[in-house]
Design an enzyme around this catalytic site. Structure first.
Site, PDB file in Angstrom:
ATOM      1  N   GLY A 231      47.518  66.783  55.424  1.00  0.00           N
ATOM      2  CA  GLY A 231      48.068  67.849  54.596  1.00  0.00           C
ATOM      3  C   GLY A 231      49.486  68.141  55.056  1.00  0.00           C
TER       4      GLY A 231
ATOM      5  N   THR B 218      52.572  73.752  53.083  1.00  0.00           N
ATOM      6  CA  THR B 218      53.267  74.796  53.833  1.00  0.00           C
ATOM      7  C   THR B 218      52.953  74.702  55.328  1.00  0.00           C
ATOM      8  OG1 THR B 218      53.192  76.228  51.905  1.00  0.00           O
ATOM      9  CG2 THR B 218      53.607  77.296  54.012  1.00  0.00           C
ATOM     10  N   VAL B 219      51.677  74.747  55.678  1.00  0.00           N
ATOM     11  CA  VAL B 219      51.324  74.770  57.101  1.00  0.00           C
ATOM     12  C   VAL B 219      51.504  73.388  57.733  1.00  0.00           C
ATOM     13  CG1 VAL B 219      49.533  75.310  58.780  1.00  0.00           C
ATOM     14  CG2 VAL B 219      49.718  76.673  56.687  1.00  0.00           C
TER      15      VAL B 219
ATOM     16  N   ALA C 232      48.622  62.282  56.532  1.00  0.00           N
ATOM     17  CA  ALA C 232      47.977  62.074  55.241  1.00  0.00           C
ATOM     18  C   ALA C 232      48.488  63.136  54.284  1.00  0.00           C
ATOM     19  CB  ALA C 232      46.459  62.171  55.367  1.00  0.00           C
TER      20      ALA C 232
ATOM     21  N   LYS D 135      38.129  85.755  57.512  1.00  0.00           N
ATOM     22  CA  LYS D 135      38.740  85.940  58.841  1.00  0.00           C
ATOM     23  C   LYS D 135      37.917  86.916  59.677  1.00  0.00           C
ATOM     24  CE  LYS D 135      43.310  85.098  56.831  1.00  0.00           C
ATOM     25  NZ  LYS D 135      44.416  85.781  56.115  1.00  0.00           N
TER      26      LYS D 135
ATOM     27  N   GLY E 150      52.560  82.013  56.512  1.00  0.00           N
ATOM     28  CA  GLY E 150      53.892  81.429  56.455  1.00  0.00           C
ATOM     29  C   GLY E 150      53.936  80.100  57.174  1.00  0.00           C
TER      30      GLY E 150
END
Lengths: 434, 434
Positions: free
Chosen positions: A10, A13-14, A43, A203, A300
C-alpha cells in the site's frame, strides 16, 4: 548487524508517508536501531507521486510481498478487512513479522491474527492503528505495565473532533462543517465510519484490550455518533461550564467493563476538553500513576508513518529475542486474558445532560424533579431558559449525578409521557475525568 | 518462567511506593510480564510505616544488595550522587541490571555508568528519573524512533509549577507560596534544586540526550530559576495572552543544541500552558509526528513507582535479549552519538518579554523603539501602563520577535543606560511552541 528488509504493502497516504520517513530519516533510524531498515519491495496499484521509489521493485500483487523470501517484515497499509486479513495471515504463515496501521482489521480479526502469530513466533505490531503518531499502545502496554488501569478516555477520531471544534468555536451546524471536512479531505465521502463512531469504536476496542487484558470484542462496543448534535446543546453545555467531545470511554468496574463511544460533556477546564481541531488525545488512569494524557496528531501521512516506523524499529530489535519473553500482543499473556464481561450500555454508569422542551406552564419543573427523584437520580445543576419565540417552548437543561443508564432511560420515558413535555428528551453523557 | 528477583535500595517515598505497587499489583504485573517480579531484599536505614515488608530480609547496607547473588535487578532509590554512584557501579560490576529514579545521578554520572553497563552487557533503566509516572523516556526513545526530533519543552518540576499556578490564580507572591509548598512537603527545606531550576536541568539534560543522540552534558545546561518572578509580570503576561511556566527547552539547530531552563511566556491557549499545580507535561516535536504532548504526575510515591515498575517489567523481558540489539541507554547507538555542541545561552534564539520602568517623559517610547530597531529586533506587541502611584514610573511592556539572545543582552544594556529608564529591565523568554 545487517539491514532489516521491509516490504511495504500500500503506497497511499500512510504507505507513502512511511516510505518517505524511512528514506529521509534512514541515517537517524540506523543510529537508533543499530542497523538499517531498508524497503526491499513495494506493493501498490498505482505510484504515489509524493514518493521517489527509485529502483525498488514494485508489484501490483500484495501477496507477492508476503511470499518474498528476502523480506523480514511485511507492512500492511492497504486498509480494509478482506485482502488485508489474507495478506497478514499469509505473511505470518511464511514466518514474517507484520506491522499494520489497520484498526478495523485488528479490532475485528485481531484475536485470530495474534493467535496465529504466536503459533509461528512472529510479532504483529499495530501502534499506528490507534491515535496516529501518539505512542499510546506503547504507553499503555509497556509504560504503565505496573498499574491496574481503572479507565481510559480518548478523542480518537480527528474528523469528529474537527467538526465539534468548528461547531463550538464558530456556531456552525454539523451538516455545514461536515461538508467542509469532506472538501478538505478530512472526512470520507461516506462519513459514517467517522461521524457515527465506528472508527473510534475500533480504536477503543484495541485500547480496552491492552488496558484490561481482555480479548478484542468490537461487536460489544456501544457506539453513538455526533450527527444528531445541535449547536443549541453545544452552547448550553458551554454555559454550564462543559465542552462536548466525541469520546471513547473504557472503564473497569466490579460488574464488568464499559466500552462506549458517544458525545460527552467534559468540564471545560480539563486538558482533554481543550484538544481541538483534528488533534487526538487519550487519558489513561491507573491505580499507581493516577491520570495521564497523551496528545498528538491522530492521522495524516507522516504522523501515522511515525508510528509505523517506531514499530519497525521495535520489531528489528525483537528479532533477537525469545518469542516467549516479548511484550504480548494484547499486553497480557495470552493464557491470562480475563473473561470479565463487556457491560451492555444500560448497565453502564455516567452522569447525564438532559434537555427537555417543556410547555410554559407552572409546575413543569416540579414534575421533572419528581420523576428524577423517584428514580433516585440526583440533580447536579439545572438551567431553565426563557421561552423560545418560535415555538413558545421552554428548554429545561439539567445535569444529573452519576447513575446507571437504565434508570435514566426509564426517567426519560416518563418525562416524554408528560403532557407538558414536547418531543424527545435530548440526552448526552457527562464525564468528569477527574 | 521463574520470577525475577529484585533488591530495593531505599524505602523512602519512591522506594516505599515501589514496594507497595509491586506487592498490590503482583498478579496484574505477572499477567503482563509472564513471570513474577519478587522483592528478595530491601536496604533501608529505617522501616517505612506505609510498607508491610513481612519476612523480606532488610539490611542497612545498600552495597549488600549489589553483591547478593540471588538478585537479578538492583533498584536504586536512595538518591544523591555519591553512595548511589557506588551502588550502581558495584551492581553493574556484579553483572546485575539496575533500575533507578535518580535524575541527578544519571545527568551527572550517566555517561560513565552507561559505558560500564555496556561493557558488562547489563541494562540501567531510568524512566522514573524524568517526569515521574509519565512514560516520557519510552515515548522519545522508542515511540518516536522514526523521527528527527526538532525540539522538546517540558514542565518537569512540580514544585515550581505549583508555585507559578498559585501566583497566577491567587495573585500570591513567590515567597508566600514557597512557604506553603514547604509546609505541604512539595518543596524541600532548601528549595534551591527546585526553584532555581537545577532539578529541571537534570531532567532536561537526560531528555535532550535521548532526543538528539548526544552525550549527557549537564554542566552545559543554562539554568534560571523562578525566584525573581513577580506577580506584576505574571499579570502583564496574562494581559498579553500568555502564561508563565518554568520550562526546560531543548532545541536542535544548525549551529548546535539549545539546552536551557528558565521562566517562559507561553500563549495561554496552548495545552501545556494549562498544565497546573504539581502536574508535569512534556511536548516533543518530531519531523514526522509534529507536536506531541505527554502529561501526568511528575512526582509522588506511586506515580514514580509506576515508572520504576514499568522499567522492571522491561528489564525482565530484556533478560533474554541480545545485549547488542537492545534499546540503547541514550536511545542512539553509543558509537554514533553526535558531537553537535551545546550552545551558550547568548547564541540561543527566542522571543522576549521585556518590562522597562520608565520615567513619565515624552519620547521614552521612541527611544526604546530606536534601540531595538537599531539592533534588528522587531516588536510583536507593546503595552504601556498608567503611571504607578508610588514611584511615578511607567511600566513599558513589550514582546519581541525571535532573535539571538546576545542582541537582546546588548539592547537591554543600552536601555538600562537611558536616563529615562530606572533600574533593571526585566527579561523573560517567550516560546510559541506551535
Amino acid at each position: 548487524m545487517k539491514p532489516v528488509k521491509v516490504g511495504i504493502c500500500g503506497l497511499g497516504t500512510v504507505g507513502g508517508g512511511t516510505f518517505n520517513v524511512l528514506t529521509r530519516n534512514a541515517a537517524e533510524i540506523a543510529r537508533r536501531a543499530g542497523r538499517g531498515i531498508e524497503v526491499a519491495q513495494i506493493a501498490a496499484r498505482r505510484i504515489n507521486p509524493k514518493c521517489d521509489t527509485g529502483d525498488i521493485p514494485i508489484t501490483a500483487d500484495v501477496l507477492e510481498v508476503a511470499c518474498n523470501p528476502e523480506i523480514d517484515i511485511v507492512v500492511e497499509l492497504i486498509g480494509g478487512y478482506t485482502l488485508a486479513r489474507d495478506l497478514v495471515l499469509q505473511a505470518i504463515d511464511n514466518g514474517k513479522h507484520v506491522v499494520t496501521a489497520n484498526k478495523a482489521l485488528i479490532a475485528v480479526h485481531g484475536n485470530e491474527i495474534f493467535a496465529k502469530a504466536r503459533e509461528r513466533g512472529v510479532i504483529v505490531a499495530f501502534e499506528a492503528s490507534v491515535a496516529g503518531g501518539i505512542p499510546i499502545i506503547k504507553a499503555i502496554r509497556e509504560g504503565l505495565a505496573g498499574n491496574q488501569i481503572n479507565w481510559l478516555a480518548g478523542i480518537i477520531n480527528g474528523t469528529g473532533n474537527f467538526i465539534l471544534t468548528e461547531m463550538r468555536e464558530k456556531g456552525r451546524t454539523f451538516e455545514d462543517v461536515l461538508k467542509e471536512a469532506q472538501e478538505l479531505g478530512y472526512a470520507e465521502v461516506d462519513p459514517t465510519f467517522d461521524v457515527e463512531g465506528i472508527d473510534a469504536a475500533h480504536k477503543l476496542t484495541i485500547l480496552a484490550s491492552i488496558a484490561f487484558g481482555i480479548p478484542l470484542q468490537f461487536d460489544k462496543a456501544y457506539t453513538e455518533g455526533i450527527s444528531r448534535l445541535t449547536t443549541a446543546d453545544v452552547n448550553y453545555a458551554e454555559a454550564l461550564g462543559y465542552r462536548i467531545k466525541h469520546l471513547g470511554v473504557a472503564r473497569s468496574t466490579a460488574a464488568g467493563i464499559e466500552l462506549r463511544v458517544h458525545p460527552t460533556l467534559i468540564p471545560a477546564d480539563r486538558l482533554i476538553a481543550n484538544v481541538n481541531g483534528v488533534m487526538n488525545a487519550v487519558m489513561v488512569n491507573g491505580d499507581a500513576v493516577g491520570s495521564t494524557l497523551y496528545y498528538g496528531a491522530g492521522a495524516g501521512m507522516e504522523p501515522t508513518a511515525s508510528a509505523v516506523v517506531a514499530d519497525l524499529v521495535d520489531v528489528a530489535r525483537a528479532l533477537t529475542t525469545d518469542p516467549n519473553n516479548r511484550v504480548p500482543h494484547l499486553a497480557f499473556q495470552p493464557d491470562s486474558l480475563s473473561a470479565h464481561p463487556i457491560l451492555p450500555i444500560g448497565a453502564c454508569e455516567s452522569a447525564y445532560y438532559l434537555r427537555i422542551q417543556a410547555k410554559d406552564h407552572p409546575g413543569v419543573l416540579a414534575q421533572v424533579a419528581t420523576i428524577l427523584s423517584e428514580r433516585g437520580i440526583n440533580i447536579e445543576s439545572i438551567m431553565q431558559k426563557e421561552v423560545e419565540e418560535h415555538d413558545g417552548l421552554v428548554p429545561v437543561i439539567l445535569v444529573t449525578h452519576r447513575v446507571v443508564e437504565q434508570r435514566i432511560d426509564d426517567a426519560i420515558a416518563a418525562l416524554e409521557s408528560l403532557d407538558d413535555v414536547v418531543g424527545k428528551v435530548v440526552r448526552i453523557r457527562v464525564e468528569q475525568l477527574a
